[in-house]
Design an enzyme around this catalytic site. Structure first.
Site, short mmCIF file in Angstrom:
data_model
loop_
_atom_site.label_atom_id
_atom_site.label_comp_id
_atom_site.label_asym_id
_atom_site.label_seq_id
_atom_site.Cartn_x
_atom_site.Cartn_y
_atom_site.Cartn_z
N ASN A 149 0.79 -1.25 0.00
CA ASN A 149 0.00 0.00 0.00
C ASN A 149 0.82 1.29 0.00
OD1 ASN A 149 0.72 -0.55 2.67
ND2 ASN A 149 -1.00 0.61 3.47
N GLU A 247 4.55 -3.87 12.07
CA GLU A 247 3.47 -2.90 11.88
C GLU A 247 2.37 -3.63 11.14
OE1 GLU A 247 2.99 -0.13 13.17
OE2 GLU A 247 5.00 0.32 13.90
N CYS A 281 -3.15 1.66 6.65
CA CYS A 281 -3.37 1.07 7.98
C CYS A 281 -3.80 2.14 8.97
CB CYS A 281 -2.14 0.31 8.46
SG CYS A 281 -0.63 1.21 8.23
N GLU A 459 9.02 3.16 14.41
CA GLU A 459 9.71 3.45 13.16
C GLU A 459 9.80 4.96 12.99
OE1 GLU A 459 9.40 0.54 9.97
OE2 GLU A 459 7.32 0.32 10.56
#
Ligand code: ADP
Length: 479
Positions: A149, A247, A281, A459
């Site tokens: 994505n 993630e 997400c 991150e």
């Protein structure tokens, strides 16, 4: 003639047969053909990364800075071309594709800077005459596994800090979007990375990705993708006692209170739920709205949805591109049907659309009168589908927002400082937005969530250092 892109192993482009990359806006358009690595090539890539590690980890900041800065500059200079390729293979709009490419350049630029800002600590020991140095060292071979994505930004925000901190990399991108992945590896390779420092192994997750998980020579894995695969990464990493970072999904709430500025709330919902075709997400998939504003909010949102231009990602007018592929389109439709079966009302959209070219076009869908117990409110759909959940007041809104297995982002639209402040403190999410969409984050600050959304260090930004380095404490007796 479509391009044939090979894998990069130990500084050589290799591979013959492979798979095709299809444009979701026009399934007759083949973006390119890509080599598909097997277990053996994954092994060679890991061995190359292992062999390259001692020299790269001791290479010094200037060598790393030069490569990362050069890559940043080339990505920025080619943003229109790379952004277009991204939109063509993933289906997000041209503006989103170019925006994501710019972000990748900014990430490489940021981590180029980080190579020059590394620091350590020197402290006295509790024992007289003894000094203590606390330093950070590279972890080793890092396996990087990415989803489809964000085809260029997610690889960038993993590869850049990995290299900046002196690690070597084996990179496995998602099968659906190999062009963007190949391009940044090509750019970094030409920017002067020594052989073996960055290896590209395009191929199946169950083959190449699994081979990385099964290797004792991979010292850390950074993964973004589904919960199911994330659990595999975790289990395999525990087996090998390696560092890992996950993630995964989200079911992010956007709370709209009676005192919200209606225009701001509708903007946040429209952007958060449907931009990038809802395939983020961080998307706002649960719109939790208090009774006093509920009907006005739903009417205004539907009015804005009606005006959305859904079409070919490469058409400059398009605001919402196609869904990424047939499997994802079916999943979106299945969840809409599940929501309706469970008692929600399909208040807008949800039907397939025909456009000039064959593609996976879906009219963004709004389910209303949903409850938080419905599967469509609990499971990640990953498409342009949002559910409106009606609540009585702020307290109920907060409770519903937190009642989810996920915890990536959350948002609140309100003009009340009291509620905004309380929400920031009590929302069980890694990232909280006030009067902003739940999606859309900066690259220089930490990114990550809680509960079923994420595992391990954050991150991005300086916090990326936690994952990509390991701390050493050295004692010296100076007499
Ligand atoms: P998504 O639904 O986003 O495609 P996946 O978890 O299936 O999520 O995929 C994310 C990444 O994980 C992709 O690069 C995929 O190829 C990879 N992957 C899938 N299965 C495995 C596996 N068994 N081991 C390692 N990586 C995998």
């Amino acid at each position: 003639m479509t391009a044939f892109r090979k894998n990069l192993i130990d500084g050589e482009w290799v591979g013959d047969a492979g798979s095709r990359n299809i444009n979701p806006s026009d399934t007759g358009d083949v973006v390119g053909e890509y080599a598909s690595a097997g277990v053996e090539q994954a092994g060679q890539a890991i061995a190359a990364a292992k062999a390259a590690f001692p020299a790269w980890s001791r290479s010094g900041p200037l060598a790393r800075h030069a490569v990362l800065k050069k890559a940043a500059d080339e990505i920025m200079a080619r943003k229109d071309e790379l952004g277009r390729n991204l939109a063509r293979e993933e289906g997000k709009t041209l503006a989103e594709g170019i925006g994501e490419t710019i972000r990748a350049a900014q990430i490489f630029d940021f981590f180029a800077g980080e190579t020059l800002r590394l620091s350590g600590e020197v402290v006295p020991s509790v024992r007289p005459g003894v000094g203590v140095e606390i330093t950070r060292e590279a972890v080793g071979v890092v396996g990087i596994i990415t989803p489809w994505n964000f085809p260029i930004a997610i690889p960038a925000w993993k590869i850049a800090p990995a290299l900046a901190h002196g690690n070597t990399v084996v990179f496995k991108p998602a099968e659906l979007v190999p062009e963007s992945a190949w391009s940044i590896v090509d750019i970094l390779h030409r920017a002067g990375l020594p052989k073996g420092v960055l290896n590209l192994v395009m191929g199946k997750g169950s083959v190449v990705g699994q081979a990385m998980l099964d290797s004792p020579d991979v010292n850390a894995v950074s993964f973004t993708g589904s919960v199911g695969t994330g659990k595999r990464v975790a289990a395999a990493s525990v087996e090998h006692m390696r560092k890992f970072q996950l993630e995964m999904g989200g079911k992010n709430p956007l709370v709209v209170l009676d005192d919200a500025d209606l225009a701001v709330a509708v903007d946040c919902a429209l952007n958060g739920a449907f931009f990038s075709t809802g395939q983020r997400c961080t998307a706002s998939s649960r719109l939790i709205v208090t009774n006093g504003i509920h009907d006005r909010f739903v009417d205004a949102l539907k009015e804005r949805m009606e005006k959305l231009v859904i079409g070919d990602a490469l058409d400059a007018q398009t605001q919402i591109g196609p869904v990424v592929d047939a499997t994802q389109l079916k999943q979106d439709e299945d969840y809409i049907a599940i929501g309706v079966r469970e008692g929600a009302t399909l208040a807008f959209g949800g039907e397939r659309l025909d456009r000039k070219t064959p593609g996976f076009y879906l009219k963004p869908a709004l389910l209303t009168e949903a409850t938080n117990a419905m599967r469509s409110s609990r499971e990640e759909i990953f498409g342009p589908v949002a559910s409106v959940i009606r609540v009585q007041d702020y307290d109920e809104a907060l409770a519903v927002a937190n009642d989810t297995p996920f915890g990536l982002t959350s948002g609140i639209c309100t003009t009340s400082l009291k509620h905004a402040t309380h929400f920031k403190r009590n929302s069980e999410a890694g990232m909280v937005m006030v009067n902003l969409p739940t999606a859309g984050v900066d690259f220089h600050v930490p990114f990550g969530g809680r509960k079923g959304s994420s595992f391990g260090p954050r991150e991005q930004g300086r916090y990326a250092m936690e994952f990509y380095t390991t701390v050493k404490t050295a004692y010296t007796f100076a007499g």
